[in-house]
Design a protein around this motif. Structure first.
Motif, PDB file in Angstrom:
ATOM      1  N   ARG A   1      -5.029  10.373  -6.166  1.00 11.98           N
ATOM      2  CA  ARG A   1      -5.242   9.080  -6.803  1.00 11.98           C
ATOM      3  C   ARG A   1      -5.796   8.050  -5.831  1.00 11.98           C
ATOM      4  O   ARG A   1      -6.611   7.201  -6.196  1.00 11.98           O
ATOM      5  CB  ARG A   1      -3.918   8.568  -7.394  1.00 11.98           C
ATOM      6  N   LEU A   2      -5.360   8.118  -4.578  1.00 11.05           N
ATOM      7  CA  LEU A   2      -5.847   7.176  -3.583  1.00 11.05           C
ATOM      8  C   LEU A   2      -7.212   7.564  -3.027  1.00 11.05           C
ATOM      9  O   LEU A   2      -7.884   6.748  -2.394  1.00 11.05           O
ATOM     10  CB  LEU A   2      -4.845   7.079  -2.427  1.00 11.05           C
TER      11      LEU A   2
ATOM     12  N   THR B   1      -4.468  -2.936  -6.984  1.00  7.95           N
ATOM     13  CA  THR B   1      -4.537  -2.282  -8.290  1.00  7.95           C
ATOM     14  C   THR B   1      -3.748  -0.984  -8.296  1.00  7.95           C
ATOM     15  O   THR B   1      -3.399  -0.471  -9.358  1.00  7.95           O
ATOM     16  CB  THR B   1      -6.005  -1.984  -8.663  1.00  7.95           C
ATOM     17  N   PHE B   2      -3.465  -0.453  -7.100  1.00  6.69           N
ATOM     18  CA  PHE B   2      -2.693   0.784  -7.019  1.00  6.69           C
ATOM     19  C   PHE B   2      -1.210   0.463  -7.043  1.00  6.69           C
ATOM     20  O   PHE B   2      -0.757  -0.470  -6.400  1.00  6.69           O
ATOM     21  CB  PHE B   2      -3.025   1.544  -5.739  1.00  6.69           C
ATOM     22  N   ARG B   3      -0.465   1.234  -7.808  1.00  6.80           N
ATOM     23  CA  ARG B   3       0.970   1.050  -7.870  1.00  6.80           C
ATOM     24  C   ARG B   3       1.673   2.405  -7.853  1.00  6.80           C
ATOM     25  O   ARG B   3       1.177   3.380  -8.434  1.00  6.80           O
ATOM     26  CB  ARG B   3       1.378   0.305  -9.147  1.00  6.80           C
TER      27      ARG B   3
END
Length: 495
Positions: free
Chosen positions: A176-177, A132-134
């Protein structure tokens, strides 16, 4: 017990080979391996228990599931957590797990209980997700450009940015991570392929080269993180007498950092030396081995030595003396002795301090060996200046043996030299029976190599100890030289 197919996914399957005797139907597989119809015995199993090494990047586990889950109706998963680091465990946060650092028998019992339980339907998606992380195009380009100083300068110039401003973007990615620092973020991104997804054409080669240079400049931090997270694993290779009895073991470090292999000691030891972390690595291994050997081993009255490879930089560090004493204290209830194998990957300057360190430790029962004899910087000089107990004959000499009655003048000279100096000999790299016979006939004291056993993880070494015959209580260690002084005793006569 329920009939379930049991898969253990890891890129270091040899680490877990010892548990196959405890779990039925266990198959050790690399995540890059497909399960073919021929791998599934008849009758086919409706239920699969999937045991996952938490150090596997989650996206590889997901790919394995996508390729192979059609073979099974029910898939139950359990994660063996070998690290507590966030970037290693990303994707497994909500999965059922077992802390692999607890006692070995407890882990086995927990896995058996899971096998005994009723099957429950589980979909691969419930394990978690990392896709889902980009990264945005700008972020990916920025990170790849940051792998080298030249690339960073070009990127900043092209985007009219000051290099210091890039830290702000790095902090945003880290936030964000949900990681604590940028090193964790970059390790996660590299492990899961986020920095290579859109590499095409000539850019692929350029960016891959930049990535490799990035790791060259950051691998010292990576090694430090590996030590903190217990990623370095001691492997054990037995050393036997001329009757095949267990006499000792050499500890070899392994760093499972790839998807399909374990990085050997020879590959990352230079990194530890160049980055100034060799002392921390040696301390880590000694404590790890002392802990390993203190649990669940029936020694059967076997006395043997535990050998560690030590570089010249270790010997020059005063802390090393106390590390040895600490190992002796931790293992004082065990029938083992510490042996230090002095490696020659660096030039050793024999100083009075090093001579005093060796003398003092030998007085406390520590054995000293010269490793890879015949291939280093100044073997004969060291034999003359250092007070040693053993020389280990390098495998390049052993490889030259092709028949049990072959003439080997150079090797015979080394063995005769050891006898004259009163030193015990260990032959490394024994792979064939004719080599073993030649060495025994030539009165080499101890043998080591794949003919007997390759370096193995603790579980396999533990099984080897239980199956081996106890060594006879006879004088085997200490200098063979007969002293002119009648009061001089042979060292370690009970080994």
């Amino acid at each position: 017990m329920n009939t379930k197919k049991v898969f253990l996914l890891s890129y270091d399957i040899y680490l877990f080979s010892g548990i196959r005797s405890f779990l039925p139907n266990l198959v050790l597989v690399d995540t890059g391996t497909f399960v073919s119809d021929s791998d599934i015995s008849i009758p086919q199993y409706n239920t699969c228990l999937l045991i996952i090494d938490s150090r596997m990047p989650f996206f590889l586990v997901k790919k394995w599931l996508q390729r192979n889950s059609s073979q099974f109706i029910n898939v139950n998963s359990i994660v063996l957590r070998l690290s507590e680091n966030k970037c290693i465990n990303r994707g497994y946060e909500n999965a059922e797990f077992i802390n692999a650092k607890i006692q070995f028998t407890t882990v086995i019992n927990m896995l058996k209980n899971i096998l005994m339980s009723e099957a429950r339907m589980e979909t691969p998606s419930k394990l978690g997700s990392v896709d889902t992380f980009r990264l945005s195009d700008f972020e990916e380009e920025m990170l790849n450009a940051s792998f080298t100083k030249e690339g960073l300068e070009e990127f900043c110039k092209a985007n009219s940015l000051a290099s210091k401003s890039l830290y702000r973007y790095r902090d945003k990615i880290t936030h964000r991570l949900g990681f604590d620092n940028f090193n964790e973020a970059i390790i996660f991104l590299a492990r899961n392929g986020f920095l290579a997804e859109r590499m095409v054409g000539h850019e692929n080669t350029a960016r891959q080269a930049m990535k490799e240079r990035f790791y060259d400049s950051n691998e010292a931090s990576r090694l430090n993180l590996a030590l903190k997270n217990d990623e370095i694993i001691p492997y054990y290779q037995p050393i036997v007498g001329n009757k095949g009895e267990l006499r000792g073991v050499e500890v070899l470090a392994r760093w499972p950092l790839g998807h399909n292999y374990a990085i050997s000691q020879r590959e990352f030891i230079p990194l530890a030396e160049n980055s100034g972390q060799i002392n921390e690595l040696t301390s880590y291994l000694m404590n790890k081995v002392a802990s390993d050997l203190s649990h669940d081993i029936d020694w059967q009255d076997q006395d043997f030595f535990v050998a560690f490879n030590v570089s010249p930089s270790n010997l020059s560090n005063p802390v090393f003396y106390w590390e040895c004493l600490n190992f002796i204290e931790l293992t004082e209830s065990l029938p083992i002795k510490l042996m230090i194998e002095i490696t020659e990957n660096q030039t050793l300057v024999v100083t009075p301090a090093i001579k005093e360190l060796i003398r003092s430790l030998r007085n406390r029962g520590v054995l000293f060996a010269l490793d890879d004899f015949g291939t280093g910087y100044a073997n004969l000089c060291y034999l003359n200046e250092l007070d040693l107990d053993v020389i280990k004959i390098d495998k390049t000499f052993i490889n030259g043996i092709h028949a049990k009655d072959q003439s080997m003048p150079m090797l015979e000279s080394i063995i005769n030299l050891a006898a004259i100096l009163g030193l015990r000999t260990v032959a490394e790299g024994v792979e064939y029976d004719y080599q073993r016979e030649w060495l025994i006939t030539s009165q080499v004291d101890f043998l080591q190599g794949y003919y007997f056993m390759p370096p193995v993880a603790l579980a396999d070494f533990r099984s080897y100890i239980q199956q081996s015959e106890p060594a006879a209580k006879e004088p085997t260690w200490g200098r063979k030289r007969v002293s002119s002084e009648s009061h001089e005793e042979e060292r370690f006569s009970t080994m």
